[in-house]
Design an enzyme around this catalytic site. Sequence first.
Site, short mmCIF file in Angstrom:
data_model
loop_
_atom_site.label_atom_id
_atom_site.label_comp_id
_atom_site.label_asym_id
_atom_site.label_seq_id
_atom_site.Cartn_x
_atom_site.Cartn_y
_atom_site.Cartn_z
N ARG A 188 0.84 -1.19 0.00
CA ARG A 188 0.00 0.00 0.00
C ARG A 188 0.88 1.25 0.00
NH1 ARG A 188 -3.09 -2.97 -1.56
NH2 ARG A 188 -5.17 -3.55 -0.81
N HIS B 272 -1.23 0.03 -9.95
CA HIS B 272 -1.89 -0.87 -9.01
C HIS B 272 -2.46 -2.10 -9.72
CE1 HIS B 272 -3.89 -0.79 -4.78
NE2 HIS B 272 -3.65 -2.04 -5.16
#
Length: 308
Positions: free
Chosen positions: A223, A271
């Site tokens: 993250r 991502h």
Amino acid sequence: MSILLVSTTRDPDKWVKTLKEKNESLDIQIYPDVERPDDVEFAISWKHPEGLYKDFPNLKVIASMGAGVNHILKDDKLPEGVKVTRIVDNQLTEDMSQFVLLQCLAVSRNLFIHLQDQSDKRWKPKSYQTPEKTSVGIMGYGVLGQEAGKVLKANGFEVFGYANSSKMVNGVKVYGADELDAFLNKTQILVCLLPVTSKTKGILDLQLFEKLKEDAYLINVARGEHLIEADLISAIDRDIIKGASLDVFQEEPLPEIHPFWNHPKIQITPHIASMTGPESVANQLLENYNRMKKGESLINEVDVEKGY
């Protein structure tokens, strides 16, 4: 009884179609077009607007569409007592391990350097490092970390893990929380697969980078909150580490004015290291939906206090 589907970045219609194919009797409401909030007891969620779920008085379970749950837990207005689940999916795990292997091979073979040379029209052969001489440290040695470690080890890399407690996992030494420095001192390629908790936010900082082996490289597929972005740029520009591959960011999509875009030693992907598809996880979501209705324990339930 109704299921709420909340997806601000993924096509909700595809998810509804797949779930209905499994059970055509499902009552699914798609955010923001919710006409009966009192009927909602189960939510399938990805990056919901903070504060949304306080408007659903009978909500019992929030199921993440993916392996990560920080997008849910960071909302400090979640209803008290609501349960949170995450996805554990073989395809997602396999995709992540392949992506990590791809990045590690690219680093050891200087691929990113040669791509920059191509952009500059510069012919500059450079000797490479074989996997057997390259140590990879994986921070976060859970389901995803262990599979990545297995794949890397099978391809010749020297692999170490870092987790809450020290142990041996399938021939890989895993350092405990009090052994971080020893872990970093052995690591040339650092792979971050940690969950986001109060202890891991901002863990990838200048002080940490300075403890890695010479010519170290960062791969962050966990993250964006783990990384102090200014520290990364400083570490690269000062030759403390030689570069980074980033798949996750504090703000997504990454703003066009962000300095990462134009940094020659930072590789960016949007991502996509592993992406959950509804076909592979629909059964898991519906299993928990049925368990909730029966009052049974849920699979892959998250400890809300721990954050994973």
